[in-house]
Design an enzyme around this catalytic site. Sequence first.
Site, mmCIF file in Angstrom:
data_model
loop_
_atom_site.group_PDB
_atom_site.id
_atom_site.type_symbol
_atom_site.label_atom_id
_atom_site.label_comp_id
_atom_site.label_asym_id
_atom_site.label_seq_id
_atom_site.Cartn_x
_atom_site.Cartn_y
_atom_site.Cartn_z
ATOM 1 N N HIS A 1 6.311 -45.747 23.519
ATOM 2 C CA HIS A 1 6.893 -46.494 21.656
ATOM 3 C C HIS A 1 5.960 -47.686 21.956
ATOM 4 C CE1 HIS A 1 9.316 -42.155 21.456
ATOM 5 N NE2 HIS A 1 10.487 -43.382 22.704
ATOM 6 N N ASP B 1 6.562 -37.719 18.595
ATOM 7 C CA ASP B 1 8.551 -38.131 18.511
ATOM 8 C C ASP B 1 9.569 -37.889 17.285
ATOM 9 O OD1 ASP B 1 10.278 -40.299 20.299
ATOM 10 O OD2 ASP B 1 11.250 -41.336 19.075
#
Length: 152
Positions: free
Chosen positions: A41, A108
């Site tokens: 991330h 994601d």
Amino acid sequence: MTRWRPHAGYGWHVQILMTGDQIVAHEKIIRSLPTKVVIDHLGRIPQPDGVKHLAFAAVRRLLDEGRTWVKVTEPYEDSKLGSPYADSSEVARAYVQAAPERILWGTDWPHPTQRGTKPDDALLLDLLADWAPDEGTRRRILVDNPTELFGF
């Protein structure tokens, strides 16, 4: 009692999901791991500081050592600007420019951190073209880098 440590001989990697501040606090430990490391991330780099934040510098040092990969995923999580995430995109572009050979991409999906309206996966894919405008670099991020890291 023996303390378990990941073993590089197995081809394993350690995936790090920490906030940027946690990465700064634990950089020495992350650096000492005997395996490849994947920072998830975008390194959760706080905005609006972005590339000026200490966490970005820490992730760059890890990238520069050659055993760390960064997943350019979930740009919405730390963005203060919202879609199309120009603040997080600056961080993603900087990683791609610094180490295109160790960048990974993903959406994601199914976006477990997001309540209510989920991000647009098509937009997230389009962002990759902004972050990595060169087709060869995108191929590297989508095909060659995962092949090298995961060994398939």
